[in-house]
Scaffold this active site. Structure first.
Site, PDB file in Angstrom:
ATOM      1  N   LYS A  52       0.845  -1.204   0.000  1.00  0.00           N
ATOM      2  CA  LYS A  52       0.000   0.000   0.000  1.00  0.00           C
ATOM      3  C   LYS A  52       0.878   1.252   0.000  1.00  0.00           C
ATOM      4  CE  LYS A  52      -3.855  -2.444   2.113  1.00  0.00           C
ATOM      5  NZ  LYS A  52      -4.693  -2.751   3.265  1.00  0.00           N
ATOM      6  N   GLN A  96      -4.729  -1.567   9.424  1.00  0.00           N
ATOM      7  CA  GLN A  96      -4.662  -2.892   8.808  1.00  0.00           C
ATOM      8  C   GLN A  96      -5.285  -3.935   9.738  1.00  0.00           C
ATOM      9  OE1 GLN A  96      -3.702  -3.445   5.668  1.00  0.00           O
ATOM     10  NE2 GLN A  96      -4.015  -5.639   5.802  1.00  0.00           N
ATOM     11  N   ASP A 119     -11.146   2.745   3.851  1.00  0.00           N
ATOM     12  CA  ASP A 119     -11.476   1.325   3.716  1.00  0.00           C
ATOM     13  C   ASP A 119     -12.987   1.119   3.586  1.00  0.00           C
ATOM     14  OD1 ASP A 119      -9.465  -0.648   3.621  1.00  0.00           O
ATOM     15  OD2 ASP A 119      -8.926  -0.295   5.715  1.00  0.00           O
TER      16      ASP A 119
HETATM   17  N1  GUN Z   1      -7.048  -6.912   5.944  1.00  0.00           N
HETATM   18  C1  GUN Z   1      -7.413  -7.665   4.883  1.00  0.00           C
HETATM   19  N2  GUN Z   1      -7.974  -6.897   3.928  1.00  0.00           N
HETATM   20  C2  GUN Z   1      -7.966  -5.635   4.406  1.00  0.00           C
HETATM   21  C3  GUN Z   1      -8.408  -4.392   3.883  1.00  0.00           C
HETATM   22  O1  GUN Z   1      -8.950  -4.278   2.793  1.00  0.00           O
HETATM   23  N3  GUN Z   1      -8.214  -3.316   4.686  1.00  0.00           N
HETATM   24  C4  GUN Z   1      -7.656  -3.403   5.911  1.00  0.00           C
HETATM   25  N4  GUN Z   1      -7.517  -2.298   6.624  1.00  0.00           N
HETATM   26  N5  GUN Z   1      -7.229  -4.539   6.420  1.00  0.00           N
HETATM   27  C5  GUN Z   1      -7.383  -5.644   5.667  1.00  0.00           C
END
Ligand code: GUN
Length: 282
Positions: A52, A96, A119
């Site tokens: 990311k 995350q 998100d």
């Molecule tokens: N863990 C697995 N997929 C995601 C996601 O799309 N966003 C976040 N913040 N954590 C994750």
């Protein structure tokens, strides 16, 4: 043989478009900024977070990284989010998941200001999506819709079978397919006639987290297969929730793993964050 949907290429196209948006914002002295918070040392999460951050850099966005130890207290994390909520130079906040078990996930997600929740996990954004109001859309779900649209695969009137009912993928992608006028069937671990339902699917989205679960006998000829799974096998190889080799001849179109849905998730995260920065300029 079905069309192989190149998610990597489509995500790259989106990232090129986003580079231009970033430049326009910078001309107005707005520096789109994503704050990424990782708690603990889960290796998969470390890779996701690193990807990311790299993607932000690629499109010219700023990212702030907060890597906190596994034993971080819940109130410490809440304070950090509060601080980021109040910072005008931060447009997106991402925590995350999964979080260590001593931290209550819902409490954390609720603390993120909905207008910075890139998100799309805050109940305000989840609710807005379900009643068709403007909201941040969860990145994987939005990425799937974008993948279908940019591949000229129509959703309207199609029977869409979604396997998996997670808050991150299954539920939001079902809502979005419905919004695009698909007829949606949501399947999950307690569904009794999964094979029959899949066989009726014009579009199948597999997001259940079981390697090679969807097999050729479960699909109809010409079905569009979208694979959200990322499963690491004992031999170290990565595979999806759909048996790609077995299904690719019968399918009308299919996403590979890797280079399918995965790159789209990150592209949509950047999109959301830039959208947040654009809203801030109004
Ligand atoms: N863990 C697995 N997929 C995601 C996601 O799309 N966003 C976040 N913040 N954590 C994750």
């Amino acid at each position: 043989m079905g069309k192989i949907i190149n998610g990597k290429q489509i995500a790259d196209e989106i990232k090129e478009e986003l580079k231009e948006k970033v430049k326009k914002l910078q001309e107005k002295e707005i520096e789109p900024t994503l704050a990424v918070i990782l708690v603990g040392e889960d290796p998969a999460s470390q890779i996701y977070v690193s990807n990311k951050k790299k993607a932000c850099e690629y499109v010219g966005m700023r990212s702030l990284s907060y890597e906190l130890p596994e034993d971080t207290r819940e109130d410490t994390l809440l304070s950090l989010i509060k601080e980021l909520n109040n910072r005008e130079d931060v447009h997106g906040i991402l925590v995350q998941l999964p979080l260590p078990s001593h931290i209550e996930e819902e409490k954390i997600l609720m603390m993120i200001a909905p207008e910075k929740d890139v998100d799309g996990f805050h109940p305000m954004n989840v609710g807005a999506l379900s009643i068709g109001k403007k909201a941040f859309l969860p990145c994987t779900a939005a990425g799937i819709i974008e993948l279908l649209k940019r591949s000229n695969l129509s959703i309207e009137g199609k029977h869409c079978v979604v396997i998996g009912r997670s808050n991150i993928v299954g539920k939001p992608v079902s809502m979005l397919l419905l919004r695009e006028n698909g007829t949606v069937t949501m399947c999950h671990s307690r569904t009794t006639n999964l094979k029959e339902l899949c066989q009726q699917g014009d579009i199948i989205v597999a997001a259940l987290g079981k390697p090679n679960f969807v097999t050729a006998d479960m699909i109809k000829h010409g079905a569009v297969l979208i694979d959200v799974g990322i499963n690491r096998l004992e031999n170290g190889k990565v595979c999806g929730d759909i048996d790609f080799e077995g299904c690719k001849e019968k399918a009308g179109a299919i996403t590979p793993v890797p280079r399918g849905v995965g790159p789209m998730t990150i592209a949509m995260l950047l999109y959301n964050c830039i959208q947040g920065a654009e809203q801030g300029e109004e």
